[in-house]
Design an enzyme around this catalytic site. Structure first.
Site, PDB file in Angstrom:
ATOM      1  CE  LYS A  54     -22.384 -26.749  19.250  1.00  0.00           C
ATOM      2  NZ  LYS A  54     -23.401 -27.803  19.358  1.00  0.00           N
TER       3      LYS A  54
ATOM      4  CD  GLU B  52     -16.345 -22.488  15.187  1.00  0.00           C
ATOM      5  OE1 GLU B  52     -17.356 -21.769  15.105  1.00  0.00           O
ATOM      6  OE2 GLU B  52     -15.919 -22.950  16.261  1.00  0.00           O
TER       7      GLU B  52
ATOM      8  CG  HIS C  51     -12.735 -31.725  19.845  1.00  0.00           C
ATOM      9  ND1 HIS C  51     -11.906 -30.635  19.741  1.00  0.00           N
ATOM     10  CD2 HIS C  51     -12.445 -32.522  18.779  1.00  0.00           C
ATOM     11  CE1 HIS C  51     -11.162 -30.750  18.638  1.00  0.00           C
ATOM     12  NE2 HIS C  51     -11.466 -31.889  18.056  1.00  0.00           N
TER      13      HIS C  51
ATOM     14  NE  ARG D 254     -26.400 -29.909  27.940  1.00  0.00           N
ATOM     15  CZ  ARG D 254     -25.140 -30.061  28.287  1.00  0.00           C
ATOM     16  NH1 ARG D 254     -24.795 -30.085  29.560  1.00  0.00           N
ATOM     17  NH2 ARG D 254     -24.192 -30.173  27.372  1.00  0.00           N
TER      18      ARG D 254
END
Length: 653
Positions: free
Chosen positions: A117, A192, A227, A285
């Site tokens: 990421k 972040e 999440h 995917r």
């Protein structure tokens, strides 16, 4: 190149999903399975199945060498990775190609580009795709709060933490890294800014060998717990045409930047207040939520994966029709911090119009489990996906809520009530209320639905009929018959963590409630009980097992555990006992015998079903017993520790 036999390097629902398309296309199927999964439907449905010795993912589904050996043994010429496990593993994709097999996924180079990421954000920034800035423990300031710690190598909410105080940041980074290492074998995490009321909106893309990338619309996946997505829908509601077009363009640019081939998803964080969006990650995917895009666009994304792998172009996208909503039915207890549930599914029946596909508006069921299957501790707790497709969003939500409400689910606690409450909640029905903070904003959705108070009576009547008809002698004598009717009969059941009692009369005149004068039992059998309640007829379907009565009525159902008349003293535990909520392993012990602890203070941390679960003190007191040790495997219900409440020692003295 023509594919003739596909091995699916995954399990459960996604394996069955791929098998369905393969069968329709005339392609043979191969399953691989662990010992724990040997009896599940996906193994039975495959044309061939190969056992991978062991139970845990590391022993089985994560062993690329074993999967490739299984493909060769079974004569497969292609491998579909499903989602999860090896689906985004570039090294495995290369091993498949080196073995001379067709990889039904993107090129390994594309997986590598999006696998981190941190690095993928840099790549997307260079491609002109909006991104959020990266922070560190040292560079984050109070002005940046709240913050989100995320695992670089994985997803599904594992290795992810929301941080609201800089004092907590270093500790949360450490915990997130440990969870990421356990889940993905890579403990790298990053930090972040956290958009408090953001929406999770993603775009489905499919690329081909000619460099074409088609965009199959948007999905909203904002309703999440821990999440992890719970409710998904397509198209994403409430987006302006300008925002939708910009997202499509950004997703196409992201895919083209890595020469993407096959099906993939570009995920964005959308700030509805500013109408801005930011790149989160690209899933290289097929996604769990792909059915909602399939339905509204009239495509089979697995078929497109196969077509692209065989060298054919991706077809042009058609305009979306109607609205589709998917819910993930989990074996978990939302009211107990989403604790996973394990054990046997006594019943799992959901009314639907199609399995893994739907030709017109209606209900689709994608499920990895069926009645009688065992839900173990080694894998994700998702049982099924239920998807409603209707002309409008409101109709889809209404239909799906009622389908779930009427589903017959017994043996394990599930999130069914939470899903129904979510679909009917005003904040969900108004797109302005969608946000990843939905469940934090609306804790009322966690509460279990109020049970029909007549279920114990129905269970008692059905149990009485079952025992009467099964009797080897005097089976014609009515249940509850007494020469002298001195008082009502009592039948006790366990309903969840509570005990309920039904008081009733039986005999030649039939059954009647000892508590409700407005209830008349009009007919009774071991399989059905019909009541007339204040002049309104209600029918209940019943299934009597050795130790439980499964009851389903117009207002939902319940699993009623038959309680013995006398309690076995050996089954009792001391007050303050902390029990293992599910089978798993103890990964940390946070206290010692003699410690004085506060209410809610962590005592132990367990890991089960790929998630960590903290077991805390039920009240302030002293730890008097602590039998668990780090690394220990424990069964559900085992006493791990005992906390004696503060003040009890003085009272005893």
């Amino acid at each position: 190149m023509t594919i003739t036999r596909i091995l699916v390097a995954n399990r459960g629902e996604i394996a069955r999903r791929v098998f369905r398309t393969a069968r329709r296309l005339g392609i043979e199927t191969v399953a691989v399975h662990s010992d724990a999964d040997a009896g599940l439907p996906f193994v039975r449905e495959a044309d061939a199945a190969v056992r991978l010795p062991g139970n845990t993912p590391a022993e089985t589904y994560l062993r690329g060498d074993l999967v490739i050996a299984a493909a060769r043994k079974a004569g497969a010429d292609a491998i579909h990775p499903g989602y999860g496990f090896l689906s985004e593993n570039a090294a495995f994709a290369r091993q498949v190609a080196d073995a001379g097999l067709v990889w039904l996924g993107p090129d390994p180079a594309s997986i590598d580009s999006m696998g981190s990421k941190i690095e993928s954000k840099k790549l997307m920034d260079a491609a002109g795709v909006p991104v959020l800035g990266n922070l560190t423990v040292d560079t984050a300031t109070e002005a940046d709060l709240p913050l989100l710690v995320k695992a670089s190598a994985g997803g599904g909410g594992r290795g992810m933490r929301v941080v609201r105080s800089l004092d907590e940041l270093a500790g949360e980074v450490e915990k997130a890294s440990a969870e990421a290492e356990s889940a993905f074998g890579d403990g790298t995490v990053f930090v972040e800014p956290y958009v408090e009321r953001g929406r999770h909106v993603e775009v489905q893309v499919v690329g081909d060998r000619a460099g074409n990338v088609e965009v199959f619309g948007t999905r909203d996946c904002s309703l999440q717990r821990r999440h992890q997505k719970v409710v998904e829908e397509a198209p994403a509601p409430g987006l302006s045409d300008a925002v939708r077009t910009a997202m499509h363009d950004a997703a196409r640019a992201a895919a083209q930047a890595v020469d993407y081939v096959g099906a993939g998803t570009v995920e964005f964080l959308y700030d509805a207040d500013t109408e801005r969006f930011f790149f989160l990650e690209m899933n290289t995917r097929l996604q769990v939520e792909h059915p909602v895009s399939e339905l509204i666009h009239g495509v089979d994304l697995v078929e497109l994966q196969i077509a692209v792998a065989e060298g054919r172009p991706v077809p042009a996208v058609t305009e979306p029709v109607g609205h589709a909503i998917e819910v993930r039915l989990y074996a978990e207890d939302p009211a107990a911090d989403y604790a996973p549930q394990t054990g046997r599914l006594l019943e799992l029946e959901v009314d639907h119009d199609g399995t893994f596909a739907l030709d017109g508006f209606g209900t689709r069921l994608d499920t990895g489990f069926e009645t009688g299957d065992e839900v173990g501790t080694f894998y994700d707790a998702m049982l099924s996906k239920v998807i409603a497709w209707a002309p409008t969003r409101e109709q889809a939500a209404r239909s799906l809520a009622r389908t779930l409400e009427r589903a017959r689910i017994h043996g394990l606690v599930t999130n069914r009530d939470q899903l129904v409450a979510s679909l009917r909640h005003p904040a969900f029905l108004d797109p302005a209320g969608l946000a990843t903070s939905f469940y934090g904003d609306h804790p009322e959705t966690l509460a279990a639905a109020a049970a029909d108070d007549l279920l114990p009576l129905v269970g008692a009547v059905a149990l009485g009929e079952h025992r009467r008809t099964a009797a080897k002698v005097q089976s014609r004598i009515p249940a509850g018959f007494r020469n002298v009717d001195a008082g009502p009969r009592s039948t006790r059941f366990g309903l969840g963590a509570e005990e309920v009692e039904a008081l009733w009369y039986g005999g030649r005149a039939g059954y009647r409630s000892a508590e409700r004068d407005d209830v008349v039992v009009t007919s009774a059998s071991p399989g059905e009980v019909v009541l007339e309640v204040d002049g309104v007829t209600r029918r209940y379907d019943v299934r009597v097992l050795d130790d439980a009565v499964l009851v389903d009525g117009p207002r939902g159902g319940a699993t009623l555990r038959i309680l013995p008349r006398f309690v076995d003293p050996s089954t009792q535990v001391a007050a303050g006992s902390l029990l293992a909520p599910m089978p798993g392993s103890v990964i940390a012990v946070r206290a010692a015998v003699g410690d004085v602890v506060q209410e809610g203070q962590p005592i132990l941390v367990m890991e089960a079903m790929k998630m960590q679960h903290t077991i805390a003190a039920p009240y302030a007191g002293t730890v008097t017993e602590l039998s668990a040790t780090a690394g220990q495997q424990v069964e559900a219900g085992v006493v791990l520790a005992v906390v004696e409440p503060a003040g009890s020692q003085e009272e005893t003295a």
